[in-house]
Enzyme design. Sequence first.
Site, mmCIF file in Angstrom:
data_model
loop_
_atom_site.group_PDB
_atom_site.id
_atom_site.type_symbol
_atom_site.label_atom_id
_atom_site.label_comp_id
_atom_site.label_asym_id
_atom_site.label_seq_id
_atom_site.Cartn_x
_atom_site.Cartn_y
_atom_site.Cartn_z
ATOM 1 N N ALA A 252 1.630 3.071 -6.953
ATOM 2 C CA ALA A 252 2.671 2.545 -6.071
ATOM 3 C C ALA A 252 2.997 1.120 -6.467
ATOM 4 O O ALA A 252 2.123 0.367 -6.883
ATOM 5 C CB ALA A 252 2.207 2.592 -4.619
ATOM 6 N N LYS A 253 4.275 0.781 -6.284
ATOM 7 C CA LYS A 253 4.725 -0.574 -6.616
ATOM 8 C C LYS A 253 3.896 -1.616 -5.885
ATOM 9 O O LYS A 253 3.516 -2.628 -6.440
ATOM 10 C CB LYS A 253 6.179 -0.761 -6.153
ATOM 11 N N ARG A 254 3.629 -1.316 -4.604
ATOM 12 C CA ARG A 254 2.953 -2.334 -3.793
ATOM 13 C C ARG A 254 1.529 -2.602 -4.270
ATOM 14 O O ARG A 254 0.969 -3.646 -3.985
ATOM 15 C CB ARG A 254 2.991 -1.967 -2.309
#
Length: 292
Positions: A252-254
């Site tokens: 995930a990007k986060r």
Amino acid sequence: MPPTTRFAPSPTGYLHLGHAHAALTAWRRARAEGGRFLLRLEDIDPGRCRPEFAAAILEDLAWLGLDWDGPVRVQSAHLPDYQAALDRLAARGLLYPCFCTRADIQREVARSACAPHSPDGGPLYPGTCRALSPAERADRLAAGVPHALRLDMARALAQAGPLSFEEEGEGTIACDPARFGDAVLARKDAPASYHLCVTHDDALQGVTLVTRGIDLKPATHLHRLLQALMGWPAPRYAHHGLLTDASGRRLAKRDNAATLRDLRAQGCTPAEARARAGVTDAAWALAPPARR
Ligand code: GLU
């Protein structure tokens, strides 16, 4: 009929291997079956999307070896299209303005014993603003109180009747859009929601096969309802598994999953990136060479 597929990222960060997996899945289905592969930038959320990420997405996909058919559709350049769709739903009495803040909703929900959650995250909307009188509604609108537009789910279901969608490998799945409650179709801070824009554009662009991560499978129940209400054709769906890191967590990007840019800067080749995204060169070779 050869399929028309698409990859529809939101430019809220750089692409990582999970995105590469999704893009390659859609690209290969189109190329292997003589269909079309479209690229769309879902950038209607002005708070989260940035032009530099949009430019980087095109560059990273080309580096990975992908090509796409026709121009890239950039959603922010087509806001009147989504407004027209909202107007049509509103004309049928299917939308209402919602003035609630997140805190209002939390307070309201805290009063009830059970608080089911929407697949969009957060508690199911308790319907507070659905119950406003026409006069109260008109007063708040006239006073310029910021509002979202919500779908009146009960009315929408009554108009659309029972629905289903086709999932590859599973067959016909009965839809249960009510799990979204009165979904937001236009936000206070964005002119239209992901759900409205994605179904609008899949129809407009003639997408016949939607391949995307399994995390979006619940959303398909709502998308099918919007398609039925708007008279848009229903594509087939093929939701795929998500790439995970060594500890089994989805990329995930986060979580700062390694981006394609990082990999490239570390000397990774496009073929290595494709392999790490789940497409070996043997599988890659299945696509007609003219397209590679
Ligand atoms: N824009 C969505 C995202 O980046 C994907 C839309 C879709 O494939 O339906 O998560």
